[in-house]
Design an enzyme around this catalytic site. Structure first.
Site, PDB file in Angstrom:
ATOM      1  N   LYS A 171       0.870  -1.173   0.000  1.00 28.91           N
ATOM      2  CA  LYS A 171       0.000   0.000   0.000  1.00 28.91           C
ATOM      3  C   LYS A 171       0.906   1.222   0.000  1.00 28.91           C
ATOM      4  CE  LYS A 171      -1.560   3.002   2.167  1.00 28.91           C
ATOM      5  NZ  LYS A 171      -1.460   4.499   1.968  1.00 28.91           N
ATOM      6  N   GLY A 202      -4.648   3.491  -1.415  1.00 30.50           N
ATOM      7  CA  GLY A 202      -5.624   3.682  -0.356  1.00 30.50           C
ATOM      8  C   GLY A 202      -5.198   4.744   0.627  1.00 30.50           C
ATOM      9  N   ASP A 203      -6.148   5.204   1.399  1.00 28.07           N
ATOM     10  CA  ASP A 203      -5.891   6.126   2.490  1.00 28.07           C
ATOM     11  C   ASP A 203      -5.351   5.329   3.668  1.00 28.07           C
ATOM     12  OD1 ASP A 203      -6.309   8.691   4.046  1.00 28.07           O
ATOM     13  OD2 ASP A 203      -7.631   7.325   5.136  1.00 28.07           O
ATOM     14  N   GLY A 208      -4.754   0.929   6.547  1.00 31.04           N
ATOM     15  CA  GLY A 208      -3.793   0.387   7.499  1.00 31.04           C
ATOM     16  C   GLY A 208      -4.399  -0.591   8.495  1.00 31.04           C
ATOM     17  N   GLU A 246       9.506   1.917  10.838  1.00 35.48           N
ATOM     18  CA  GLU A 246      10.531   2.944  10.622  1.00 35.48           C
ATOM     19  C   GLU A 246       9.775   4.266  10.641  1.00 35.48           C
ATOM     20  OE1 GLU A 246      12.502   5.775   9.610  1.00 35.48           O
ATOM     21  OE2 GLU A 246      12.298   5.088   7.537  1.00 35.48           O
ATOM     22  N   CYS A 280      13.223  11.550   7.106  1.00 31.90           N
ATOM     23  CA  CYS A 280      13.055  11.241   8.529  1.00 31.90           C
ATOM     24  C   CYS A 280      14.370  11.350   9.295  1.00 31.90           C
ATOM     25  CB  CYS A 280      12.463   9.847   8.698  1.00 31.90           C
ATOM     26  SG  CYS A 280      13.337   8.558   7.780  1.00 31.90           S
ATOM     27  N   GLU A 380       8.884  16.863  14.795  1.00 33.19           N
ATOM     28  CA  GLU A 380       9.394  16.683  13.433  1.00 33.19           C
ATOM     29  C   GLU A 380       8.598  17.586  12.486  1.00 33.19           C
ATOM     30  OE1 GLU A 380      10.782  12.961  10.690  1.00 33.19           O
ATOM     31  OE2 GLU A 380       8.793  12.827  11.584  1.00 33.19           O
TER      32      GLU A 380
END
Length: 474
Positions: A171, A202-203, A208, A246, A280, A380
């Site tokens: 995804k 998908g969203d 998820g 991650e 990241c 972040e």
């Protein structure tokens, strides 16, 4: 590009289940719509998982050489499509074409080559005492990836999973579908057996949980936000499946006393602005000896002035737009927060760069006189915003660096021996010493809320294996 309207399930391009909602794909450089995607529903996810589940016994039972034979064909096809891959990445998330061509697209190729090399040398069977230890495929994997380094983050999962004998449902981010679509066509072109690789758009918030909670999924590998990691972990808990995460970072870049300040600040600022700060592991907190802060500010401002911001298709462009409108709003809100909290603006600031009226462009921004309790030092930002924090002693610098909920990466500039000593004290999964770049053979991942598990190289390969002990009679 017609296949953007379809999912890839069980070796075929298939239309979504009736009633699918859609997502507009926007070119961040000009804010124009370039595609429309269907978003997967429960029925689509069920079909993709079922295809991977049905394919697993046969794929995992193939000889290693048979699996790697398919991957060699993928390698050939990826190389042939490399320029197209770079264009897709640049168009979907705004990376300058020079960065997309030299780094973004080739990172996918590097992970594929690495997985092939490791698989050929990996000890799938070894003895321990009087027993035989076997390393076997973990099973059916759900792979969930973000938009900021699309092929790096997709291929560092797909390649080792496939080599290990796993089947999978990918995804990708709905904000970076062009590169994922091209990779899927590459895999199809290579003739990988039906069901081994499946891909749905998908969203993340909707898809998820469906992937993570399904009992037919044995492992979830996510690269994304800490919030997404929390969601995946919760949903996976009911079936006690393996989870590899991650997540985010707020990496400190410690400039040690006596370092070459010009070189260190220049490298730190340029690294921060690479990929528009959307990494990241970006060195977003620069820790500077307090008595050198003024000089560091001068250098940082000068470097920001030299960063060419503009059209990603122009080879002269160094920094493109922020990848999407949602992130653009967040970055600007954080810049405003820095001003509100009293940080000193050294370069950049709110608004678009001079002369740019369209696109999600931000100014290369540097704040100074920041303390580690400010929002811009703790959260972040994921944009081209660097904060400079003064410190008094090296011990103080290490304490500031470790005072974070994250622990993905770190950076140290200075005398090599001292830099290594400081690196050993940082609670992070990676440390770059004196400008060293990443290494696809090394482990990538973090401590604390930066994640669980490791990617890249042998370490990432092992994430997709289970360990079985055969106790043999003496």
């Amino acid at each position: 590009m017609d296949t953007l309207q379809q999912f890839y399930i069980n070796g075929s391009w298939v239309s979504p289940a009736p009633g699918a909602t859609t997502h507009a794909v926007i070119n961040p450089a000009n804010e124009e719509q370039i595609a429309t995607l269907p978003l997967a529903q429960a029925a689509d996810i069920d079909a993709a998982i079922d295809a991977a589940h049905q394919a697993f016994p046969t794929w995992s039972a193939l000889s290693l050489e048979e699996r790697l034979g398919y991957m060699e064909k993928m390698l050939e096809a990826y190389q042939a499509h490399l320029p197209e891959m770079a264009e897709a990445i640049s168009q979907e998330m705004g990376a300058p074409i020079s960065l997309a061509s030299k780094v973004q697209a080739p990172m996918g190729l590097a992970h594929l080559k690495t997985a092939l090399g490791i698989a050929r040398e990996f000890p799938f069977e070894e003895t321990a005492g009087q027993s035989l230890i076997r390393r076997e495929a973990a099973g059916v994997c759900a792979l969930i990836t973000p938009w900021n380094w699309p092929m790096n983050q997709v291929m560092c999962k797909v390649a080792p999973a496939m080599a290990a004998g796993c089947t999978m449902v990918l995804k990708p981010s709905e904000f970076a579908p062009l590169s994922a679509n091209l990779l899927t066509r590459i895999i199809d072109e290579a003739g990988v057996p039906a069901g081994v690789f499946n891909m749905v758009y998908g969203d993340g918030a909707a898809v998820g949980p469906l992937l993570s909670s399904d009992p037919r999924i044995d492992l979830v590998s996510l690269t994304g936000s800490t919030r997404a990691g929390e969601s995946v972990s919760r949903e996976a808990a009911s079936t006690i499946k393996r989870v590899s995460l991650e997540l985010g970072g707020k990496s400190a870049n410690i400039l040690l006393p006596g370092c070459d300040l010009e070189q260190a600040v220049t490298h730190g600022v340029r690294s921060m602005m690479t990929n528009t700060g959307q990494s990241c592991n970006a060195p977003s907190r620069m820790l500077v000896p307090a008595d050198q802060l003024g000089e560091a500010e001068r250098i940082a401002a000068q470097v920001c002035d030299s960063v060419v911001v503009g059209d990603p298709t122009d080879n002269a462009t160094v920094m493109g737009p922020i990848a999407n409108g949602r992130q653009y709003q967040r970055v600007h809100a954080m810049i405003e927060k820095g001003l509100e909290e009293g940080a000193k603006l050294v370069a950049g600031g709110p608004g678009k760069p001079d002369g740019i009226t369209k696109g999600y462009f931000a100014r290369p921004t540097v704040f100074s006189e920041v303390n580690n309790q400010m929002t811009i030092a703790r959260e972040e930002i994921f944009g081209p915003v660097l904060v400079m924090i003064p410190y008094d002693t090296v011990d103080n610098a290490v304490a500031i660096a470790n005072d974070s909920e994250y622990g993905l990466s770190g950076y140290v500039f200075g005398d090599d021996a001292q830099a290594r000593q400081v690196a050993a004290r940082l609670r992070t999964g990676n440390v770059h010493i004196n400008g060293a770049g990443p290494d696809v053979q090394a482990a990538f991942g973090g401590y604390k809320q930066s994640g669980i598990g490791r990617e890249w190289g042998r370490f990432g390969f092992e994430e997709f294996l289970e360990t079985k002990s055969l106790f043999l009679p003496s």
